[in-house]
Design an enzyme around this catalytic site. Structure first.
Site, PDB file in Angstrom:
ATOM      1  CB  CYS A   1      -0.996  -0.002   1.152  1.00 38.36           C
ATOM      2  SG  CYS A   1      -0.243   0.106   2.772  1.00 38.36           S
TER       3      CYS A   1
ATOM      4  CG  HIS B   1      -5.459  -0.778   2.312  1.00 36.33           C
ATOM      5  ND1 HIS B   1      -4.995   0.502   2.412  1.00 36.33           N
ATOM      6  CD2 HIS B   1      -4.542  -1.559   2.927  1.00 36.33           C
ATOM      7  CE1 HIS B   1      -3.852   0.506   3.073  1.00 36.33           C
ATOM      8  NE2 HIS B   1      -3.554  -0.733   3.388  1.00 36.33           N
TER       9      HIS B   1
ATOM     10  CG  ASP C   1      -7.797   2.917   1.489  1.00 35.73           C
ATOM     11  OD1 ASP C   1      -6.753   2.260   1.302  1.00 35.73           O
ATOM     12  OD2 ASP C   1      -8.517   2.767   2.493  1.00 35.73           O
TER      13      ASP C   1
END
Lengths: 123, 418
Positions: free
Chosen positions: B124, B302, B300
């Site tokens: 990430c 994720h 993001d």
């Protein structure tokens, strides 16, 4: 910290009276030097430990110079993030001298306390 | 002289980096081994879609309709209709949706020297850093005003996205970054977690090694110790023939972000030359792009998506590089470690940025670039400092590298004399 070793901080190892005495003694011997405690931030997992935590620093050197000195002692690569923090704030005033910083931030026992840290990793 | 490898080989003191890793072991052997690998891969994929799937993504609800919404230097006002950002502030949403969104991917070609075909659970921070660079390139080549709604698939944007594709040939892709990281360390690079400073250093090196035409006139200036040196930036810009992606790694506290920096984080995101912040919650990296009230907007990474070859030029695939649902977190949830990014294309822009940062108290300005120096220079809440020249470290060496004072140790109560 893990079993590999919790390291009690300087304040935990020495009580207030002992610390005050240390500062008084050292100021008598070295009046133009500043007593500083530099410790690794307890949550720091990447930077090595310094072998000592008590430093006597000439009062005219700047924060930038002190940062360079610590970086060199830790043998850090120029890309390695490195921060000195004091009271939960990064020290960024490069041209400020240690003596100015001491005037503002010294603690009750007469020491100036700093911790060093890098940046953690994220997944 | 130590090699780069020696510096980065230091092991973390505790290693909890691999908790969510779904390792795929070598599969070049016999058939049954192949079956086992397939099985492991399927389990891994199932786990990744569970852990990083759509259901984990928070709802996009706008409660506060009165305050301004900021996104990378642009200000938007909610219109008061509908409950989502898309309905209530469509101009903001179009801007957010037009940014390049890079996420976890699975089923891409193996990351040499391992057989890993996904970065789920570990990549990430690399993705967040890539998004920051992608945003800088988007501004350089498509302009800040680029929106997908008017030109959904412009070729230039696709060329930029291809730089980050998950295959060996992509100049700023995960594969290239891992190959650079592997060459700089004796430890395994693939599957490790990364810090903001390390991931941006990898991107800087990848840009330096690249011969791609988009990357010839851009450089990353990376500051790892709270300090930007203007003379170094000038040299890197080759007399401002190159644009500079200025990245400053900062630490805004130890365990939590210090209250005194919250305002600065928002101010930075409202600046014209801002390209956002790489940071996140503890252990969970995101790319911060804007704010609304006490919330920071992020992109993001994720979210596990399947890798598809971009040469197929399928519009559905391009769609996966743009986020449909703005995600956000409270400023106080932020991990104190992050990297602040700016894009400057000329000397004028650079001087303006320093002036603006100085005026808002974000920097401790000791440079002559800004007309006016910050008034309260010793206030102590600045994010970083700007100086014109670095003090040569040799000079400091001879001046302060004092002789060994071991004899005095007892008298000095074990003080180390600097």
């Amino acid at each position: 910290m893990s079993a590999s070793g919790y390291i009690p901080s300087f304040k935990e190892r020495k009580n207030l009276a002992e610390r005050i005495r240390m500062v008084e003694d050292i100021k008598r011997q070295q009046p133009d030097k500043i007593p500083i405690i530099i410790e690794r931030y307890e949550g720091e997992r990447y930077l090595p430990l310094l072998d000592k935590c008590k430093y006597l620093v000439p009062n005219h050197i700047t924060v930038a110079e002190l940062m360079q000195i610590v970086r060199r002692r830790l043998q850090l690569h120029p890309d390695q993030a490195f921060f000195l923090l004091l009271n939960e704030k990064s020290i960024v005033s490069n041209s400020m001298t240690i003596s100015q910083l001491y005037q503002m931030e010294q603690e009750q026992d007469g020491f100036l306390y700093m911790v060093y840290a890098s940046q953690p990793t994220f997944g | 002289m130590k090699t780069v490898a020696a510096y980065f080989d230091r092991k973390p003191i505790e290693n909890e980096d691999e908790e969510e890793e779904s390792q795929i072991s070598s599969g070049n052997g016999n058939n049954s081994q192949g079956l086992v690998d397939n099985f492991k891969r399927n389990i891994g994929n199932a786990w990744n879609s569970l852990a990083y799937g759509k259901w984990r993504r928070k709802e996009d609800i706008l409660e506060d309709c009165n305050s301004q919404i900021w996104l990378l230097g642009r200000c938007y006002l909610p219109e008061g209709q509908g409950s989502s950002y898309e309905e209530n502030c469509p101009l903001f949403f179009q801007d957010y949706h037009s940014r390049i969104w890079l996420t976890y991917r699975r089923d891409f070609p193996p990351l040499i020297p391992t057989n890993k075909t996904t970065d789920c659970g570990w990549g990430c921070m690399i993705r967040s850093a890539q998004m920051l660079v992608a945003q800088a390139l988007t501004i350089l080549f498509c302009g800040r005003a680029y929106r997908r709604i008017s030109k959904p698939n412009i070729e230039m944007l696709q060329t930029i996205i291809k730089l980050f594709e998950d295959k060996d040939e992509a100049d700023l892709g995960l594969h290239r970054l891992m190959s650079i990281a592997t060459s700089q360390t004796d430890e395994k690079a693939v599957g490790q977690w990364y810090s903001p400073s390390r991931s941006l250093a990898l991107l800087r090196d990848a840009i330096n090694n690249s011969e791609h035409h988009l990357l010839q006139n851009v450089q990353i200036y990376l500051s790892a110790d709270n300090c930007v040196v203007t003379s170094e930036v000038e040299i890197l810009s080759c007399g401002w023939t190159k644009a500079i992606i200025l990245v400053v790694c900062v630490r805004l506290g130890t365990k939590k972000i210090n209250e005194c920096y919250k305002h600065h984080v928002k101010s930075v995101l409202s600046m014209e030359s801002s390209i956002g912040l790489v940071g996140g919650k503890p252990k969970h990296s995101v790319y911060f792009v804007g704010f609304h009230g006490d919330y920071l907007f992020d992109l993001d990474p994720h979210f596990a998506q399947k890798y598809s070859n971009l040469d197929e030029n399928d519009s559905k695939i391009w769609e996966t590089f743009h986020c449909q649902k703005p995600t956000r977190m409270l400023v106080e949830e932020m991990d104190p470690s992050c990297a602040v990014g700016f894009l400057v294309k000329s000397q004028t822009e650079f001087n303006q940025l320093i002036q603006q940062l100085s005026d808002s108290g974000i920097i401790e300005n000791q440079s002559n670039r800004a007309l006016k120096r910050s008034k309260s220079s010793h206030e102590g809440n600045s994010l970083f400092s700007v100086i014109d020249e670095r003090i040569p470290s040799e000079l400091m060496l001879c001046e302060y590298e004092t002789p060994n004072l071991a004899d005095d140790e007892d008298e000095l109560h074990g003080f180390e004399v600097v």
